[in-house]
Design a protein around this motif. Structure first.
Motif, PDB file in Angstrom:
ATOM      1  N   ILE A 203       0.883  -1.111   0.146  1.00  0.00           N
ATOM      2  CA  ILE A 203      -0.028  -0.076  -0.101  1.00  0.00           C
ATOM      3  C   ILE A 203       0.827   1.317   0.050  1.00  0.00           C
ATOM      4  N   LYS A 204       0.459   2.078  -0.770  1.00  0.00           N
ATOM      5  CA  LYS A 204       1.200   3.403  -0.798  1.00  0.00           C
ATOM      6  C   LYS A 204       0.200   4.489  -1.022  1.00  0.00           C
ATOM      7  N   GLY A 205       0.567   5.539  -0.354  1.00  0.00           N
ATOM      8  CA  GLY A 205      -0.222   6.636  -0.072  1.00  0.00           C
ATOM      9  C   GLY A 205       0.528   7.973  -0.382  1.00  0.00           C
ATOM     10  N   ALA A 206      -0.578   9.068  -0.570  1.00  0.00           N
ATOM     11  CA  ALA A 206       0.081  10.506  -0.756  1.00  0.00           C
ATOM     12  C   ALA A 206      -1.056  11.410  -0.235  1.00  0.00           C
ATOM     13  N   VAL A 207      -0.588  12.531  -0.075  1.00  0.00           N
ATOM     14  CA  VAL A 207      -1.816  13.448   0.438  1.00  0.00           C
ATOM     15  C   VAL A 207      -1.573  15.072  -0.576  1.00  0.00           C
ATOM     16  N   SER A 208      -2.554  15.490  -0.496  1.00  0.00           N
ATOM     17  CA  SER A 208      -2.483  16.945  -1.080  1.00  0.00           C
ATOM     18  C   SER A 208      -2.875  17.953   0.011  1.00  0.00           C
TER      19      SER A 208
ATOM     20  N   MET B 155       6.994   4.706  -7.697  1.00  0.00           N
ATOM     21  CA  MET B 155       5.745   5.407  -8.052  1.00  0.00           C
ATOM     22  C   MET B 155       5.683   6.746  -6.976  1.00  0.00           C
ATOM     23  N   THR B 156       5.708   7.958  -7.740  1.00  0.00           N
ATOM     24  CA  THR B 156       5.824   9.141  -6.918  1.00  0.00           C
ATOM     25  C   THR B 156       4.496   9.721  -6.352  1.00  0.00           C
ATOM     26  N   ALA B 157       4.254  10.529  -5.838  1.00  0.00           N
ATOM     27  CA  ALA B 157       3.066  11.002  -4.974  1.00  0.00           C
ATOM     28  C   ALA B 157       2.242  11.557  -6.206  1.00  0.00           C
ATOM     29  N   GLN B 158       2.780  12.303  -7.172  1.00  0.00           N
ATOM     30  CA  GLN B 158       2.251  12.672  -8.316  1.00  0.00           C
ATOM     31  C   GLN B 158       1.191  11.557  -8.978  1.00  0.00           C
ATOM     32  N   ASP B 159       1.896  10.406  -8.985  1.00  0.00           N
ATOM     33  CA  ASP B 159       1.161   9.078  -9.658  1.00  0.00           C
ATOM     34  C   ASP B 159      -0.058   8.862  -8.741  1.00  0.00           C
ATOM     35  N   ILE B 160       0.180   9.038  -7.619  1.00  0.00           N
ATOM     36  CA  ILE B 160      -0.833   8.467  -6.787  1.00  0.00           C
ATOM     37  C   ILE B 160      -2.117   9.604  -6.568  1.00  0.00           C
ATOM     38  N   ILE B 161      -1.777  10.638  -6.743  1.00  0.00           N
ATOM     39  CA  ILE B 161      -2.581  11.814  -6.177  1.00  0.00           C
ATOM     40  C   ILE B 161      -3.478  11.760  -7.654  1.00  0.00           C
ATOM     41  N   LYS B 162      -4.479  11.152  -7.637  1.00  0.00           N
ATOM     42  CA  LYS B 162      -5.433  11.003  -9.037  1.00  0.00           C
ATOM     43  C   LYS B 162      -7.028  10.750  -8.264  1.00  0.00           C
ATOM     44  N   PRO B 163      -7.920  11.288  -8.798  1.00  0.00           N
ATOM     45  CA  PRO B 163      -9.277  11.037  -8.212  1.00  0.00           C
ATOM     46  C   PRO B 163      -9.589   9.596  -8.124  1.00  0.00           C
TER      47      PRO B 163
END
Ligand SMILES: Cc1ncc(C[n+]2csc(CCOP(=O)(O)OP(=O)(O)O)c2C)c(N)n1
Ligand code: SF4
Ligand code: SF4
Ligand code: SF4
Ligand SMILES: [Mg+2]
Lengths: 76, 255
Positions: free
Chosen positions: A4-9, B1-9
């Motif tokens: 699992i990998k996460g990210a926040v904005s 995988m970068t944050a940019q790849d993950i931050i998608k709707p």
């Protein structure tokens, strides 16, 4: 095994710099910016992207609803 | 995988409820009021009752709650929210009617309204933000202020000899026949926020249930970091160490 990998904005202009998200993050992903936003607050940002597990603790405790959390499952 | 790849709707798992609008809330950074506003908006949105909910906002820091959650609201005079809510509920029995009040509002000037509204047993939901201080007016002592706690009007700490004792009004409310669900929660960790949300949901469901009467009362043991003169993080720690002793977390009544 799936990972699992996460990210926040962070909604930078909505953030008030309270730092409660930084405290809530179990994997120490977040830190406060050096710059300030238009309101004059330092804002939360990802300082350690790789550690994010997408648990949403940061978003849940944020009093101003500034954080959106994203999560993916990576098959290895 | 970068944050940019993950931050998608398609990967979104958490964000602010849209019912909590984009207006900047006037609360101090880190104030518990913001978290509870967010939970109320989430619960109303998830229950799909935006068009049949009426909130009654207090006098206190939450006086402008109506600017942030896009439902119908009525602003009440200081302490009178439960009386106003009773009237609205009796005129609109199908609607969810809830009050949102601080401790100065609910447990000082509004004590009579609180007690009698609960005791009449109308199907109201009452959300009580107990930060043990008058936040809005500059941090004066409230009935809920802890013994020894410093405020603007007891700078050496609340002295029971002079000022009496902290008022656990939620315990009094739980004694009343008209109360159906009485609980005490907090919002200082993600786990606590989840429990507080479940409590608000239960209170709102109760208040919409036509078969069973009774008030549902949710105290949120809260911080006022500005009034307490602590950082948001330290205020949460102080709350855990001090407030939770006087105001223990958990259900007081559930019938
Ligand atoms: C009739 C009346 N008396 C006094 C006041 C002054 N006043 C405004 S807010 C407040 C207390 C607010 O404290 P609380 O309800 O605990 O809310 P908080 O700001 O801490 O969330 C008081 C005494 C008022 N507005 N109206
Ligand atoms: S989602 Fe969880 S791991 Fe990622 S930044 Fe937020 S609290 Fe930290
Ligand atoms: S909890 Fe919210 S307002 Fe506070 S620093 Fe984090 S993003 Fe900003
Ligand atoms: S004065 Fe206290 S209760 Fe009012 S907004 Fe500031 S921190 Fe919150
Ligand atoms: Mg108060």
């Amino acid at each position: 095994m799936a990972k699992i990998k996460g990210a926040v904005s962070v909604n930078v202009e909505r953030c008030k710099g309270c730092e409660l998200c930084v405290v809530a993050c179990p994997t120490h992903v977040l830190a406060m910016s050096k710059q300030v936003n238009a309101k004059g607050y330092r804002y939360a940002m990802m300082a350690n992207e790789d550690a994010c597990i997408g648990c949403a603790s940061c978003g849940i405790v944020c009093p101003d609803g500034c954080i959106s959390v994203y999560k993916v499952k990576i098959e290895e | 995988m970068t944050a940019q790849d993950i931050i998608k709707p398609e990967n979104l798992v958490y964000s602010k409820p849209s019912l909590l609008n984009d207006n900047t809330m006037h609360y101090c950074p880190g104030c518990s009021h913001g978290v509870v506003h967010k939970l109320i908006a989430e619960v109303i949105e998830e229950m799909g009752i935006m068009d049949k909910t009426v909130g009654v906002s207090p006098v206190g820091c939450a006086v402008f709650a109506y600017n942030y959650i896009d439902i119908d609201w009525q602003e009440a005079a200081h302490g009178r929210a439960p009386a106003i809510a009773t009237a609205i509920k009796r005129l609109l029995p199908e609607n969810l009617v809830f009050t949102y009040q601080g401790d100065g509002d609910l447990a000082a000037i509004g004590t009579a309204e609180t007690i009698h509204a609960v005791n009449r047993g109308d199907n109201l939901a009452m959300i009580f933000i107990n930060n043990a201080i008058y936040g809005m007016t500059g941090g004066q002592m409230a009935p809920t202020t802890l013994e020894g706690m410093k405020t603007a009007t007891c700078p050496y700490g609340r002295d029971p000899q002079l000022n009496g004792y902290h008022l656990p009004i939620t315990n009094l409310v739980a004694q009343l026949e008209g109360a159906r669900y009485v609980t005490r929660q907090s919002v200082h960790t993600a786990a606590a926020v989840r429990k507080a949300k479940a409590a608000i949901r239960k209170a709102f469901e109760n208040a919409l249930c036509p078969e069973k009467k009774g008030a549902s009362f949710v105290e949120i043991v809260s911080t006022c970091n500005s009034g307490w003169k602590l950082s948001p993080e330290k205020a949460n720690q102080w709350m855990v160490e001090n407030m939770f002793k006087a105001y223990p977390i958990g259900d007081l009544k559930n019938i």
